[in-house]
Write an enzyme that holds these catalytic residues in place. Structure first.
Site, mmCIF file in Angstrom:
data_model
loop_
_atom_site.group_PDB
_atom_site.id
_atom_site.type_symbol
_atom_site.label_atom_id
_atom_site.label_comp_id
_atom_site.label_asym_id
_atom_site.label_seq_id
_atom_site.Cartn_x
_atom_site.Cartn_y
_atom_site.Cartn_z
ATOM 1 N N GLU A 283 -2.767 -7.427 6.593
ATOM 2 C CA GLU A 283 -3.557 -7.295 7.685
ATOM 3 C C GLU A 283 -4.946 -7.982 7.315
ATOM 4 O OE1 GLU A 283 -4.225 -3.175 9.120
ATOM 5 O OE2 GLU A 283 -5.411 -4.059 10.634
ATOM 6 N N ARG B 93 4.706 1.663 -4.446
ATOM 7 C CA ARG B 93 3.283 0.907 -4.331
ATOM 8 C C ARG B 93 2.987 1.158 -5.996
ATOM 9 N NH1 ARG B 93 1.006 1.302 0.755
ATOM 10 N NH2 ARG B 93 -1.124 0.739 -0.203
ATOM 11 N N LYS C 204 -7.957 0.411 1.278
ATOM 12 C CA LYS C 204 -8.879 -0.781 1.703
ATOM 13 C C LYS C 204 -10.050 0.278 2.170
ATOM 14 C CE LYS C 204 -5.901 -4.045 3.320
ATOM 15 N NZ LYS C 204 -5.052 -4.506 4.566
HETATM 16 P P1 ATP Z 1 -4.326 0.044 3.359
HETATM 17 O O1 ATP Z 1 -3.456 1.029 3.656
HETATM 18 O O2 ATP Z 1 -5.251 0.499 2.222
HETATM 19 O O3 ATP Z 1 -5.156 -0.416 4.727
HETATM 20 P P2 ATP Z 1 -2.380 -1.836 3.507
HETATM 21 O O4 ATP Z 1 -1.255 -1.220 2.607
HETATM 22 O O5 ATP Z 1 -1.934 -1.575 4.973
HETATM 23 O O6 ATP Z 1 -3.808 -1.198 2.872
HETATM 24 P P3 ATP Z 1 -1.787 -4.304 4.135
HETATM 25 O O7 ATP Z 1 -2.501 -5.456 4.454
HETATM 26 O O8 ATP Z 1 -1.020 -4.240 5.473
HETATM 27 O O9 ATP Z 1 -2.719 -3.434 3.287
HETATM 28 O O10 ATP Z 1 -0.654 -4.791 3.126
HETATM 29 C C1 ATP Z 1 -0.071 -6.053 3.204
HETATM 30 C C2 ATP Z 1 1.539 -5.485 2.391
HETATM 31 O O11 ATP Z 1 0.954 -5.214 1.018
HETATM 32 C C3 ATP Z 1 2.211 -4.597 2.918
HETATM 33 O O12 ATP Z 1 3.574 -4.706 2.875
HETATM 34 C C4 ATP Z 1 2.245 -3.214 2.069
HETATM 35 O O13 ATP Z 1 3.382 -2.539 1.873
HETATM 36 C C5 ATP Z 1 1.721 -4.052 0.689
HETATM 37 N N1 ATP Z 1 0.862 -3.119 -0.241
HETATM 38 C C6 ATP Z 1 -0.280 -2.939 0.089
HETATM 39 N N2 ATP Z 1 -0.668 -2.010 -1.069
HETATM 40 C C7 ATP Z 1 0.066 -2.107 -1.956
HETATM 41 C C8 ATP Z 1 0.240 -1.362 -3.236
HETATM 42 N N3 ATP Z 1 -0.698 -0.599 -3.642
HETATM 43 N N4 ATP Z 1 1.526 -1.445 -4.053
HETATM 44 C C9 ATP Z 1 2.500 -2.394 -3.359
HETATM 45 N N5 ATP Z 1 2.205 -2.915 -2.167
HETATM 46 C C10 ATP Z 1 1.172 -3.007 -1.254
HETATM 47 MG MG MG Z 2 -1.038 -2.253 6.612
#
Ligand code: ATP
Ligand code: MG
Ligand code: MG
Length: 559
Positions: A33, A267, A277
């Site tokens: 995102e 994760r 984030k």
């Molecule tokens: P937040 O929840 O903090 O806003 P997010 O996970 O929603 O972050 P995205 O940009 O949607 O952030 O993430 C893109 C991809 O990265 C998704 O498929 C997510 O599952 C993966 N991802 C995000 N954080 C992690 C993590 N800590 N470990 C592994 N994969 C991750």
């Molecule tokens: Mg997300």
């Protein structure tokens, strides 16, 4: 590619390949995102998504999951592209979920017409209060059975500038008693009047994640939609929406294999940092750090600026692997991976971080010699550079002791040490100021002991680094410690901002480095011999060199 055992994800992919699913085609996607910068957790997902595609000669596309205009913008898009490239991955196509707004709208209309969706005019609180619990059924909305025509008209209204945010939502009409809470008439659309970074003010109603993600995967022909464990309970709904889509498409076998398969892994969580984030935004916006690329941040750009190599980040992710269980990964493991990789690639240079003068009393004043220094002894074909030697040098204050114990193999009166790439010198004494602080050390050199000469072969235990006082550059060094004082700030009951380490940045303005470093750029991996790995910081100007300490040579946190 190195031989390694398959992750459970790859095993599932191989099962699908063996069954001939999708005609042997492998297509994954990385779906960020664009509402922030990528962090090392994202790197784990990137390594998986791109890794699976690479391994099976498939394709991995990027898809910006931009269904919520409130926090998204193009600055993030640009930086995400940059970070993925830096990590060393190549995407196939770049897609945006917003490319599918029209298709998603049509699909939602189809669902309403089928009696599978309705407009709910209750508030978010009322809807939440009716959800029930996993063991007790929810209460149906009073709008659940409203006429299809009414929902269709209201859905059109939802998408006008006049629609009031929060006044209504579109919900799927599924099952208010399902033990899976995601089936209790999930929200598909809500009203948002913030302009979108790509579609501007064209839309006023935006799809929710659950009504966009699986459909986007399906539209693109994704075969394996790999994500993190928190999406396990969303999977049945993901599949359900794809079933409906296939029905709309007229596919007579809604459950055939022409559908993306969601697979979830754990994760990445790192000790002494936060990864959400929202929290990272707060650290940046409220100036607890100096931007997203602050070297203390767990962001890819922060790690890059600090001096981590992409190989070391990838090596760490390989080492921790992929499982079905969430864990807290030790940042020391990441640092060990950084050391291991930088040991292979860093150029060895001399820098004195806690300087004291050393005068070679029997070396002619004004004379200089260019000494040869091997850039990297780990590399057989290493290049060399030169370092100027002269009568007046800087050495580390800690490398001298006036009353040294027997086991002290550095500089002490009456003892010999070797000066790296130069001569063996015998310490003859030191000078102190009125308060008793040592302000100068004296030594005599053996003119026959230069590296390569006969006199160089005798046994001298200590080898010290040095720079010539008149042929060096003054620099600033930024040294970093853990950003947080506790191992797992996210699990602490105190607010994460109270857990910040007030000493996470130390600035040392009195560092002397060899002249050769004037030629270096951010991106050049350096080892300050005997101290650690460093990288030039982009804040450097022509008359002010700044280095970031990437990591020390040894794990100083080890107990
Ligand atoms: P937040 O929840 O903090 O806003 P997010 O996970 O929603 O972050 P995205 O940009 O949607 O952030 O993430 C893109 C991809 O990265 C998704 O498929 C997510 O599952 C993966 N991802 C995000 N954080 C992690 C993590 N800590 N470990 C592994 N994969 C991750
Ligand atoms: Mg997300
Ligand atoms: Mg999220």
């Amino acid at each position: 590619e190195e031989k390694r055992s398959l992750s459970f994800v790859e095993q599932l992919v191989e099962e699908d390949l063996a069954k001939g699913k999708n005609g042997g085609r492998i297509q994954t996607r990385f779906p960020p995102e664009p509402n922030g910068y990528l962090h090392i957790g994202h790197a784990k997902a990137i390594c998986m998504d791109f890794g699976v595609a690479e391994h099976y000669n498939g394709i991995c596309n990027l898809r910006f999951d931009d269904t919520n205009p409130s926090k998204e913008n193009n600055e993030y898009v640009e930086n995400i592209l940059n970070d993925i490239s830096w990590l060393g991955f190549k995407w196939g196509n770049i897609y945006y979920a917003s490319d599918y707004f029209e298709k998603l709208w049509d699909f939602a209309v189809w669902m309403i017409k089928k009696g599978l969706a309705y407009i709910d005019e209750q508030s978010a609180e009322e809807i939440a209060a009716q959800k029930g619990t996993p063991t007790t059924a929810g209460t149906p909305s009073p709008y659940r059975d409203r006429p299809i025509e009414e929902s269709l008209a209201l859905f059109e209204q939802m998408n006008t500038p006049e629609a009031v945010e929060g006044s209504m939502v579109l919900r799927a009409k599924l099952d208010m008693a399902n033990p899976n809470m995601h089936f209790r008439d999930p929200i598909m659309y809500r009203i948002i009047h913030i302009p979108h970074h790509r579609t501007g003010t064209k839309w006023n109603a935006y799809p929710m994640y659950d009504f966009a993600h699986g459909q986007s995967d399906y539209f693109e022909g994704v075969t394996h939609s790999i994500c993190t464990l928190e999406f396990v309970p969303h999977r049945p709904l993901y599949d359900k929406f794809v079933d409906f889509l296939k029905e709309m498409d007229g596919s007579d076998t809604p459950l055939d294999d022409n559908r993306p398969r969601q697979i979830e892994f754990n994760r990445l969580n790192l000790t002494y940092t936060v990864m959400s984030k929202r929290k990272l935004h707060q650290l940046v916006d409220e100036h607890f750090v100096n931007g997203w690329d602050d070297p203390r941040m767990p962001t890819i750009c922060g790690m890059r600026r600090r001096g981590y190599s992409p190989e070391s980040v990838r090596g760490f992710i390989d080492a921790i692997g992929y499982t079905k269980f969430d864990a807290l990964n030790d940042v020391a493991l990441l640092e060990a991976s950084v050391r291991e990789d930088l040991n292979k690639r860093a150029t060895r240079v001399s820098a004195v971080v806690n300087p004291v003068k050393l005068v070679i009393t029997n070396y002619p004043e004004g004379q200089t010699e260019e000494m040869e220094a091997i850039d990297n002894p780990e590399d057989e074909n290493s290049a060399k550079h030169t370092i100027t030697f002269s009568k007046n040098l800087w050495i580390e204050r800690d490398d001298f002791m006036e009353d040294a114990p027997k086991k002290f193999f550095r500089m002490a009166p009456g003892k010999e040490v070797r000066l790296k790439n130069a001569y063996i010198v015998m310490c003859t004494g030191c000078t102190k100021d009125a308060e008793g602080n040592i302000i100068e050390i004296q030594a005599e050199y053996d003119a026959n002991s230069k590296s390569g000469m006969e006199g160089a072969n005798r046994k001298v235990k200590g080898t010290l680094h040095w720079v010539s006082a008149d042929h060096c550059l003054k620099a600033e060094v930024r040294e970093y410690d853990r950003l947080f004082n506790v191992e797992n700030p996210s699990a602490d009951e105190r607010d994460f901002l109270e857990l910040l380490n007030p000493e996470s940045l130390k600035i040392n303005n009195e560092v002397y480095v060899e002249k050769y470093l004037a030629e270096k750029k951010p991106g050049d991996y350096l080892q300050f011999q005997r101290i650690g790995y460093f990288m030039l910081d982009p804040d450097t100007t022509s008359d002010h060199l700044i280095f970031n300490k990437t990591v020390g040579l040894k794990d100083t946190w080890a107990k």
